[in-house]
Design an enzyme around this catalytic site. Sequence first.
Site, PDB file in Angstrom:
ATOM      1  N   ASN A 117      25.226 -37.927   9.666  1.00 24.48           N
ATOM      2  CA  ASN A 117      24.282 -36.868  10.031  1.00 24.48           C
ATOM      3  C   ASN A 117      23.155 -37.573  10.776  1.00 24.48           C
ATOM      4  OD1 ASN A 117      22.354 -34.871  10.167  1.00 24.48           O
ATOM      5  ND2 ASN A 117      21.793 -34.981   7.995  1.00 24.48           N
ATOM      6  N   LYS A 132      20.640 -36.445  12.381  1.00 24.09           N
ATOM      7  CA  LYS A 132      19.304 -35.818  12.379  1.00 24.09           C
ATOM      8  C   LYS A 132      18.747 -35.810  13.803  1.00 24.09           C
ATOM      9  CE  LYS A 132      18.912 -37.148   7.603  1.00 24.09           C
ATOM     10  NZ  LYS A 132      18.063 -37.360   6.440  1.00 24.09           N
ATOM     11  N   HIS A 155      20.906 -27.976   5.126  1.00 26.02           N
ATOM     12  CA  HIS A 155      20.354 -29.291   4.783  1.00 26.02           C
ATOM     13  C   HIS A 155      18.947 -29.104   4.208  1.00 26.02           C
ATOM     14  CE1 HIS A 155      18.763 -33.330   5.173  1.00 26.02           C
ATOM     15  NE2 HIS A 155      20.015 -33.743   5.222  1.00 26.02           N
ATOM     16  N   GLU A 173      16.286 -30.579   4.725  1.00 28.92           N
ATOM     17  CA  GLU A 173      15.218 -30.613   5.743  1.00 28.92           C
ATOM     18  C   GLU A 173      15.094 -29.258   6.431  1.00 28.92           C
ATOM     19  OE1 GLU A 173      16.691 -34.105   7.740  1.00 28.92           O
ATOM     20  OE2 GLU A 173      16.210 -35.289   5.960  1.00 28.92           O
ATOM     21  N   GLU A 228      23.218 -33.302  -2.150  1.00 36.74           N
ATOM     22  CA  GLU A 228      22.218 -34.273  -1.702  1.00 36.74           C
ATOM     23  C   GLU A 228      20.912 -34.081  -2.469  1.00 36.74           C
ATOM     24  OE1 GLU A 228      23.142 -35.688   2.571  1.00 36.74           O
ATOM     25  OE2 GLU A 228      21.930 -33.877   2.706  1.00 36.74           O
ATOM     26  N   GLY A 244      16.913 -40.610   2.423  1.00 41.41           N
ATOM     27  CA  GLY A 244      16.052 -41.449   3.257  1.00 41.41           C
ATOM     28  C   GLY A 244      15.071 -42.296   2.457  1.00 41.41           C
ATOM     29  N   SER A 272      20.962 -41.806   0.814  1.00 41.62           N
ATOM     30  CA  SER A 272      20.947 -43.269   0.850  1.00 41.62           C
ATOM     31  C   SER A 272      22.319 -43.909   0.602  1.00 41.62           C
ATOM     32  CB  SER A 272      19.894 -43.826  -0.124  1.00 41.62           C
ATOM     33  OG  SER A 272      18.610 -43.345   0.222  1.00 41.62           O
TER      34      SER A 272
HETATM   35  P1  PGA Z   1      20.162 -40.698   4.245  1.00 43.04           P
HETATM   36  O1  PGA Z   1      20.269 -39.136   4.647  1.00 43.04           O
HETATM   37  O2  PGA Z   1      21.554 -41.227   4.191  1.00 43.04           O
HETATM   38  O3  PGA Z   1      19.338 -41.317   5.324  1.00 43.04           O
HETATM   39  O4  PGA Z   1      19.506 -40.733   2.889  1.00 43.04           O
HETATM   40  C1  PGA Z   1      21.275 -38.326   4.125  1.00 43.04           C
HETATM   41  C2  PGA Z   1      21.154 -36.921   4.635  1.00 43.04           C
HETATM   42  O5  PGA Z   1      20.030 -36.391   4.710  1.00 43.04           O
HETATM   43  O6  PGA Z   1      22.173 -36.278   4.987  1.00 43.04           O
END
Ligand code: PGA
Length: 251
Positions: free
Chosen positions: A9, A11, A95, A97, A167, A173, A213
């Site tokens: 992903n 982003k 997601h 976000e 998630e 992140g 992560s």
């Molecule tokens: P990350 O993000 O692997 O950077 O923690 C995962 C995601 O938001 O899909």
Amino acid sequence: MRTPIIAGNWKLHMNPAQTTEFVAGVKDQLPDSNKVEALICAPAVDLDALASAAKGSNLKVGAENAYFEDEGAFTGETSPKVLAEMGMDYCVIGHSERREYFHETDADINKKAKALFANHITPILCCGESLEKREANQQAEWVVGQIKAALKELSADQVSQLVIAYEPIWAIGTGKTASSDQAEEMCKTIRETVKDLYNEETAENVRIQYGGSVNPSNVKELMAKPNIDGGLVGGASLKPDSFLALVNYQD
Ligand code: PGA
């Protein structure tokens, strides 16, 4: 048997030229898609480059979001119908976000799932709890609520094809991965929820990813868990070497 699915992903990272370069750097070293599906979900502005570069390879392609209408007066939105015309296999929806910064609701996400299925694109439905919910031990109740709302009026056939990404927001992140036991516990709860809502067969078919992560050093342990069928990976999917290490975790 569920085919594992490891998805990047991206982003809001990468431009079309970087996308083309990335795909050129990975496409000959990907696993057979019957063994592990390798997928990149990229920003809408990069999807044309992604689809062209991935053509004829084992790389599956996806979007990070779509609107729930195919066309109309919806300035700035992305049409699921056009995503299908561009050859998208998957699309991430809900997601954390998007839920947090763009105020997407469970009802919006349910409409997006229906619109994607209508266009033959497989949704990757995200769910997950905040740190606050986890500390109050309300994570299971929260995630089950998200799943029930997102799956409203979807058929067993559709849910059999669906990918769900668990998630936990506190692990995204942050470098703070959920332990493989915490991830497994929630993925199992999600599968049981699908069984309660539909039936055993649907629950056995639905693929459930863990995200937050995930990186080349923890992917193997996570993927060894019986209810974890894949990963949704942000930061560690942006470099070809790291992406290749993730998708080739079985080697
Ligand atoms: P990350 O993000 O692997 O950077 O923690 C995962 C995601 O938001 O899909």
